[in-house]
Scaffold this motif. Structure first.
Motif, PDB file in Angstrom:
ATOM      1  N   LEU A 316      13.082  16.361 -22.447  1.00  0.00           N
ATOM      2  CA  LEU A 316      13.451  17.469 -21.556  1.00  0.00           C
ATOM      3  C   LEU A 316      13.560  18.792 -22.315  1.00  0.00           C
ATOM      4  CD1 LEU A 316      16.092  15.825 -19.180  1.00  0.00           C
ATOM      5  CD2 LEU A 316      13.649  16.192 -18.789  1.00  0.00           C
ATOM      6  N   THR A 317      14.035  18.744 -23.552  1.00  0.00           N
ATOM      7  CA  THR A 317      14.107  19.968 -24.353  1.00  0.00           C
ATOM      8  C   THR A 317      12.714  20.534 -24.603  1.00  0.00           C
ATOM      9  OG1 THR A 317      16.142  19.252 -25.450  1.00  0.00           O
ATOM     10  CG2 THR A 317      14.834  20.935 -26.562  1.00  0.00           C
ATOM     11  N   ALA A 318      11.770  19.654 -24.880  1.00  0.00           N
ATOM     12  CA  ALA A 318      10.394  20.119 -25.090  1.00  0.00           C
ATOM     13  C   ALA A 318       9.858  20.804 -23.841  1.00  0.00           C
ATOM     14  CB  ALA A 318       9.495  18.945 -25.480  1.00  0.00           C
ATOM     15  N   ARG A 319      10.157  20.261 -22.679  1.00  0.00           N
ATOM     16  CA  ARG A 319       9.744  20.901 -21.420  1.00  0.00           C
ATOM     17  C   ARG A 319      10.401  22.266 -21.251  1.00  0.00           C
ATOM     18  NH1 ARG A 319       5.517  19.756 -17.832  1.00  0.00           N
ATOM     19  NH2 ARG A 319       5.206  17.501 -17.674  1.00  0.00           N
ATOM     20  N   ALA A 320      11.642  22.377 -21.692  1.00  0.00           N
ATOM     21  CA  ALA A 320      12.388  23.624 -21.503  1.00  0.00           C
ATOM     22  C   ALA A 320      11.912  24.739 -22.424  1.00  0.00           C
ATOM     23  CB  ALA A 320      13.878  23.367 -21.718  1.00  0.00           C
ATOM     24  N   ILE A 321      11.407  24.392 -23.626  1.00  0.00           N
ATOM     25  CA  ILE A 321      11.085  25.433 -24.621  1.00  0.00           C
ATOM     26  C   ILE A 321       9.604  25.518 -24.977  1.00  0.00           C
ATOM     27  CG2 ILE A 321      13.391  25.184 -25.629  1.00  0.00           C
ATOM     28  CD1 ILE A 321      12.038  23.764 -28.023  1.00  0.00           C
ATOM     29  N   HIS A 322       8.758  24.670 -24.374  1.00  0.00           N
ATOM     30  CA  HIS A 322       7.365  24.634 -24.836  1.00  0.00           C
ATOM     31  C   HIS A 322       6.588  25.909 -24.495  1.00  0.00           C
ATOM     32  CE1 HIS A 322       5.145  23.423 -20.971  1.00  0.00           C
ATOM     33  NE2 HIS A 322       6.398  23.595 -20.621  1.00  0.00           N
ATOM     34  N   ASN A 323       7.115  26.725 -23.596  1.00  0.00           N
ATOM     35  CA  ASN A 323       6.462  27.999 -23.280  1.00  0.00           C
ATOM     36  C   ASN A 323       7.193  29.198 -23.886  1.00  0.00           C
ATOM     37  OD1 ASN A 323       4.238  27.079 -21.745  1.00  0.00           O
ATOM     38  ND2 ASN A 323       5.557  26.765 -19.960  1.00  0.00           N
ATOM     39  N   THR A 324       7.984  28.943 -24.921  1.00  0.00           N
ATOM     40  CA  THR A 324       8.717  30.016 -25.597  1.00  0.00           C
ATOM     41  C   THR A 324       8.139  30.229 -26.998  1.00  0.00           C
ATOM     42  OG1 THR A 324      10.371  28.499 -26.520  1.00  0.00           O
ATOM     43  CG2 THR A 324      10.803  29.404 -24.326  1.00  0.00           C
ATOM     44  N   PRO A 325       8.364  31.421 -27.589  1.00  0.00           N
ATOM     45  CA  PRO A 325       7.759  31.720 -28.901  1.00  0.00           C
ATOM     46  C   PRO A 325       8.202  30.797 -30.034  1.00  0.00           C
ATOM     47  CG  PRO A 325       8.479  33.735 -27.811  1.00  0.00           C
ATOM     48  CD  PRO A 325       9.007  32.596 -26.988  1.00  0.00           C
ATOM     49  N   ILE A 326       9.326  30.117 -29.908  1.00  0.00           N
ATOM     50  CA  ILE A 326       9.779  29.270 -31.015  1.00  0.00           C
ATOM     51  C   ILE A 326       8.996  27.963 -31.104  1.00  0.00           C
ATOM     52  CG2 ILE A 326      12.114  30.224 -30.905  1.00  0.00           C
ATOM     53  CD1 ILE A 326      13.005  27.633 -29.548  1.00  0.00           C
ATOM     54  N   PHE A 327       8.266  27.603 -30.056  1.00  0.00           N
ATOM     55  CA  PHE A 327       7.554  26.334 -30.054  1.00  0.00           C
ATOM     56  C   PHE A 327       6.270  26.459 -30.880  1.00  0.00           C
ATOM     57  CE2 PHE A 327       5.654  22.489 -28.099  1.00  0.00           C
ATOM     58  CZ  PHE A 327       6.768  21.655 -28.142  1.00  0.00           C
ATOM     59  N   PRO A 328       5.953  25.498 -31.730  1.00  0.00           N
ATOM     60  CA  PRO A 328       4.803  25.629 -32.647  1.00  0.00           C
ATOM     61  C   PRO A 328       3.473  25.888 -31.959  1.00  0.00           C
ATOM     62  CG  PRO A 328       6.199  23.808 -33.340  1.00  0.00           C
ATOM     63  CD  PRO A 328       6.734  24.280 -32.014  1.00  0.00           C
ATOM     64  N   THR A 329       3.251  25.397 -30.745  1.00  0.00           N
ATOM     65  CA  THR A 329       1.947  25.568 -30.096  1.00  0.00           C
ATOM     66  C   THR A 329       1.835  26.884 -29.318  1.00  0.00           C
ATOM     67  OG1 THR A 329       2.713  24.391 -28.117  1.00  0.00           O
ATOM     68  CG2 THR A 329       1.649  23.080 -29.850  1.00  0.00           C
ATOM     69  N   TYR A 330       2.933  27.621 -29.201  1.00  0.00           N
ATOM     70  CA  TYR A 330       2.932  28.848 -28.390  1.00  0.00           C
ATOM     71  C   TYR A 330       1.904  29.839 -28.944  1.00  0.00           C
ATOM     72  CZ  TYR A 330       4.737  32.972 -25.961  1.00  0.00           C
ATOM     73  OH  TYR A 330       4.864  34.096 -25.158  1.00  0.00           O
ATOM     74  N   PRO A 331       1.132  30.529 -28.115  1.00  0.00           N
ATOM     75  CA  PRO A 331       1.210  30.575 -26.646  1.00  0.00           C
ATOM     76  C   PRO A 331       0.380  29.512 -25.925  1.00  0.00           C
ATOM     77  CG  PRO A 331      -0.348  32.183 -27.400  1.00  0.00           C
ATOM     78  CD  PRO A 331       0.198  31.515 -28.642  1.00  0.00           C
ATOM     79  N   GLY A 332      -0.202  28.584 -26.704  1.00  0.00           N
ATOM     80  CA  GLY A 332      -0.996  27.547 -26.076  1.00  0.00           C
ATOM     81  C   GLY A 332      -0.132  26.451 -25.475  1.00  0.00           C
ATOM     82  N   GLU A 333      -0.736  25.644 -24.611  1.00  0.00           N
ATOM     83  CA  GLU A 333      -0.042  24.524 -23.985  1.00  0.00           C
ATOM     84  C   GLU A 333      -0.199  23.263 -24.837  1.00  0.00           C
ATOM     85  OE1 GLU A 333       1.739  24.300 -21.177  1.00  0.00           O
ATOM     86  OE2 GLU A 333       1.551  26.417 -20.629  1.00  0.00           O
ATOM     87  N   LEU A 334       0.734  22.356 -24.689  1.00  0.00           N
ATOM     88  CA  LEU A 334       0.571  21.048 -25.303  1.00  0.00           C
ATOM     89  C   LEU A 334      -0.603  20.334 -24.636  1.00  0.00           C
ATOM     90  CD1 LEU A 334       4.146  19.507 -25.753  1.00  0.00           C
ATOM     91  CD2 LEU A 334       2.376  19.625 -27.486  1.00  0.00           C
ATOM     92  N   THR A 335      -1.529  19.849 -25.431  1.00  0.00           N
ATOM     93  CA  THR A 335      -2.681  19.151 -24.880  1.00  0.00           C
ATOM     94  C   THR A 335      -2.360  17.693 -24.635  1.00  0.00           C
ATOM     95  OG1 THR A 335      -3.572  18.521 -27.043  1.00  0.00           O
ATOM     96  CG2 THR A 335      -4.183  20.697 -26.188  1.00  0.00           C
ATOM     97  N   SER A 336      -3.163  17.047 -23.821  1.00  0.00           N
ATOM     98  CA  SER A 336      -2.964  15.623 -23.552  1.00  0.00           C
ATOM     99  C   SER A 336      -3.141  14.793 -24.814  1.00  0.00           C
ATOM    100  CB  SER A 336      -3.944  15.149 -22.468  1.00  0.00           C
ATOM    101  OG  SER A 336      -5.285  15.361 -22.885  1.00  0.00           O
ATOM    102  N   THR A 337      -4.019  15.242 -25.729  1.00  0.00           N
ATOM    103  CA  THR A 337      -4.214  14.538 -26.994  1.00  0.00           C
ATOM    104  C   THR A 337      -2.962  14.597 -27.836  1.00  0.00           C
ATOM    105  OG1 THR A 337      -6.587  15.002 -27.019  1.00  0.00           O
ATOM    106  CG2 THR A 337      -5.565  14.459 -29.121  1.00  0.00           C
ATOM    107  N   GLU A 338      -2.335  15.768 -27.896  1.00  0.00           N
ATOM    108  CA  GLU A 338      -1.105  15.918 -28.679  1.00  0.00           C
ATOM    109  C   GLU A 338       0.019  15.068 -28.095  1.00  0.00           C
ATOM    110  OE1 GLU A 338      -1.428  20.453 -30.459  1.00  0.00           O
ATOM    111  OE2 GLU A 338      -1.045  20.167 -28.317  1.00  0.00           O
ATOM    112  N   ILE A 339       0.091  15.014 -26.784  1.00  0.00           N
ATOM    113  CA  ILE A 339       1.128  14.190 -26.147  1.00  0.00           C
ATOM    114  C   ILE A 339       0.877  12.713 -26.424  1.00  0.00           C
ATOM    115  CG2 ILE A 339       2.150  13.509 -23.949  1.00  0.00           C
ATOM    116  CD1 ILE A 339       1.408  16.326 -22.909  1.00  0.00           C
ATOM    117  N   SER A 340      -0.381  12.276 -26.291  1.00  0.00           N
ATOM    118  CA  SER A 340      -0.724  10.873 -26.542  1.00  0.00           C
ATOM    119  C   SER A 340      -0.467  10.482 -27.994  1.00  0.00           C
ATOM    120  CB  SER A 340      -2.189  10.616 -26.189  1.00  0.00           C
ATOM    121  OG  SER A 340      -2.418  10.807 -24.814  1.00  0.00           O
TER     122      SER A 340
END
Length: 716
Positions: A316-340
């Motif tokens: 849930l924390t990843a969902r809350a911050i994945h679109n913020t500048p502190i997240f390593p993939t920002y400004p891109g989205e987490l891909t399905s490959t990265e999640i898998s």
């Protein structure tokens, strides 16, 4: 490769640091375990150079160490890393379904383990039981099923670990795949099963400390703001985090079709990984009589909280911050490959804890991987050395040579699973697809194996044919459903939930139906006393170690509560005084042979044992111990039923409705999950230290005296 990501921009730790950590941790743990093995041999009369110690730890492991070892063997990477990734996908329902998909299998294994002690008190592997009942063909069929399950499960974990290490650091996945099992091969080959128990305890302690640390550090980070802050952020970003199949698309609802389907698939796959894994049977064989059921049930209850607490907070924390500048993939989205690949957890830790968090994640990754690999190595080694080499190649093998073969097979298995892991990586497999494939190939043998211990009317034909038919039934259902629903058969289409679920159901249930029908076609009944021949058949080749058994079981360090059951000759019937005299003469010959360095003489042949009247074969346990075991069996069955009803029905199903968690309910939900983590730490880390305090004290006194410290210490 289809399962790779660009680590040039997202490497969370340098390759040099990753190599240093992987190699350094391997050397460190190898040194610690080899030192512990020497202490065991010197001061606790536990010599891993004996086959009984190498394979089943002299059947002397207590409740605490059993719970810790089972917990460690079952705390795979999936329970931490993938639980967070799947919570990211489906919301908070998934971690609870994941927890319920872990505990009932271990509770079932408690019942199977105590029944095995009743029926087959001196078995070394589950395959021994199959061989005695169904003969060579049945034995070979289940050897294949067990090897496939062990090799595939272990290789998939190494593959998963190498992908994560590659994703975190950019280290070449082939190098990571080779380095992960290297240190484990060394200490497992030397230390045997007891070494895996000891290293499992260390892994468990370190891993649980890190799990609790990650959970609390992420939750209390200012960017999250505690339970209240996390809830508010998830609600505020609900529009961007819509989950198809969830009630109102919310992450905070338990009504999630994707989560419940994933949970069902996981339950089937995990059931196979326990029942069809010789490692879990060996751990039950290695326990004391009174330790099997409580040890396994403590682990079953403790493991529930790990994916529940950690998965909920991290996902849930990843969902809350994945679109913020502190997240390593920002400004891109987490891909399905990265999640898998499981990158949700390391990305979240990097964002909120930093470099020290990634180093801690590396430690956690190493702990989970090596505990899985060491357990698998002993299991496969026992199959290859005991069930294949000793049974079909060299029936007169001495104990010393059998241990040498076990060492060699550990090394061969390490090399083989490394190659399989590399091949799977190049083939584009990932954790998600593997979790869908696993039930298809591992489930068909479950019900026939359970019926081997519990149903006397299962015939040899049924036991041999039903797993094979079940495998092809599940495979056909999987591929046909994928083709029908998605128009093609490939990794992408077979990675969908519905084909995998239907295939898992077919693979699990159809062998039971086939077995019943085939057994009723030509009925017969098995005499359970036949299983006692296993001990008799092995006695000629293990009597040379009798002095070691007696010395170990007679120690006063608290390791063995039932010293009388460790004597392998107890079940040999004495038909006359002349027979007793001959037996005594035989023991004198044995001792003389040992002193002269000769081979152990054979006192009886396998053929004569098979011809012996069943009425003359006595059970090695007296009536009091058997009564105790049957009581434990009742407790194990009751616990299993209770866990299934609570975690499948009473707890989750009332929540499967049109309801989104309120802040107060969410706070209470997550708080209980975190408390469960602390309870697990007490159960499988603190309690084993207390339970083994006598053995620890004995070893420490021995080291103290050996070093001469006792003479140098000032008198009080």
């Amino acid at each position: 490769m289809s399962n790779t990501i660009d680590t040039a921009k997202l490497a969370l730790i340098s390759q040099g640091a990753a190599y240093g950590l992987l190699i350094g941790l391997g050397v460190l743990f190898c040194g610690v375990i080899l030192f512990a093995v020497k202490i065991q041999k010197a001061y606790l009369s536990e010599d891993s150079g004996k086959s009984e110690m190498f394979m089943v730890a002299n059947r002397s492991v207590g409740t605490g160490l059993t719970a810790s070892a089972v917990f460690s063997s079952w705390m795979w990477i999936n329970e931490t890393v993938l639980a967070a990734a799947m919570c990211y996908n489906y919301g908070l329902a998934l971690p609870l379904w994941w927890g319920s998909g872990l505990c009932f299998q271990i509770a079932l294994m408690a019942a199977l383990g105590v029944m095995a002690k009743i029926r087959v008190p001196y078995a070394h592997t589950s395959l021994e039981i199959v061989r005695m009942r169904y003969g060579k063909v049945g034995h070979l069929v289940f050897i294949v099923l067990n090897l496939v399950n062990n090799v595939f499960g272990c290789a998939s974990m190494i593959m998963t670990g190498s992908q994560l290490i590659y994703g975190v650091s950019g280290m070449n996945f082939v190098a990571a795949t080779i380095l992960i099992p290297l240190g484990v091969v060394l200490y497992t080959a030397v230390g045997g099963l007891k070494a895996t128990f000891l290293t499992d305890f260390l892994h468990t302690a370190i891993a649980l400390i890190l799990i609790i640390y990650f959970t609390l550090s992420v939750l209390t980070n200012p960017a999250v703001g505690g339970l209240s802050g996390l809830y508010d952020k998830v609600v505020a970003t609900a529009g961007k985090n819509y989950v198809s199949g969830n009630y109102e698309g919310s992450l905070l609802t338990f009504k999630s079709k994707g989560a419940i389907i994933w949970g069902l698939i996981l339950k089937f796959g995990n059931l196979a990984l326990v029942v069809m894994d010789t490692a879990f049977w060996q751990k039950s064989f290695a326990t004391e009589v009174r330790a099997t059921v409580p040890g396994y049930n403590i682990a079953a209850i403790a493991v529930f909280g790990i994916p529940w607490g950690l998965g909920t907070v991290i996902g849930l924390t990843a969902r809350a911050i994945h679109n913020t500048p502190i997240f390593p993939t920002y400004p891109g989205e987490l891909t399905s490959t990265e999640i898998s690949m499981g990158m949700v957890m390391p990305y979240t830790i990097k964002a909120l804890i930093g470099d020290k968090g990634i180093i801690g994640f590396f430690f956690l990754l190493f702990m989970a991987l090596t505990s899985t690999v060491s357990s698998s190595m002993i299991a496969v080694s026992s199959i290859l050395s005991y069930d294949l080499y000793k049974t079909y190649i060299n029936q007169q093998v001495t104990d010393k040579n059998l241990v040498r073969v076990s060492h060699l097979t550990v090394i061969l298995h390490g090399v083989f699973i490394t190659g399989i892991s590399i091949a799977m990586n190049y083939g584009g497999a990932n954790m998600t697809w593997i979790n869908y494939l696993r039930p298809v190939i591992s489930c068909p043998g479950i019900l026939p194996l359970i019926l081997t211990l519990f149903w006397s009317r299962q015939t040899r034909l049924a036991a041999v044919v039903s797993p094979i038919l079940g495998f092809f039934t599940g495979l056909v259902v999987w591929l046909a459903t994928a083709k029908s629903m998605y128009g093609a058969v490939d990794i992408a289409t077979t990675s969908n939930e519905y084909p995998a679920l239907y295939a898992a159901i077919a693979s699990f249930f159809s062998p039971g139906l086939y077995s019943i029908l085939l057994s009723l076609y030509k009925p017969s009944s098995f005499d359970w006393r036949e299983f006692l021949r296993i001990e008799l058949a092995d006695t000629p080749h293990t009597e040379s170690d009798q002095d070691t058994f007696v010395e170990s079981s007679g120690s006063k360090d608290g390791l063995s509560l039932d010293s009388e059951i460790h004597r392998p000759t107890k079940s040999l019937p004495v038909e006359s005084q002349q027979g007793a005299d001959d037996q005594d003469d035989s023991h004198m010959d044995l001792k003389r042979s040992k002193l002269e360095g000769g081979k152990t003489p054979t006192t009886s042949s396998t053929a004569s044992i098979q011809q012996q009247n069943l009425d003359d074969i006595q059970h090695p346990f007296d009536d009091a111990i058997l009564k105790d075991l049957y009581n434990w069996l009742k407790i194990a069955c009751f616990t299993f039923v209770a866990i299934v009803l609570v975690t499948f029905v009473a707890w989750p199903l009332p929540l499967y409705r049109d309801y989104i968690f309120t802040k107060s309910f969410f706070s209470g939900w997550t708080t209980v999950a975190i408390i469960w983590q602390f309870g697990a730490f007490g159960a499988v880390v603190i309690f084993p230290l207390y339970d083994g305090r006598h053995a620890i004290a004995t070893a420490m006194r021995g080291v103290w005296k050996h070093r001469g410290f006792a003479n140098q210490a000032p008198k009080s």
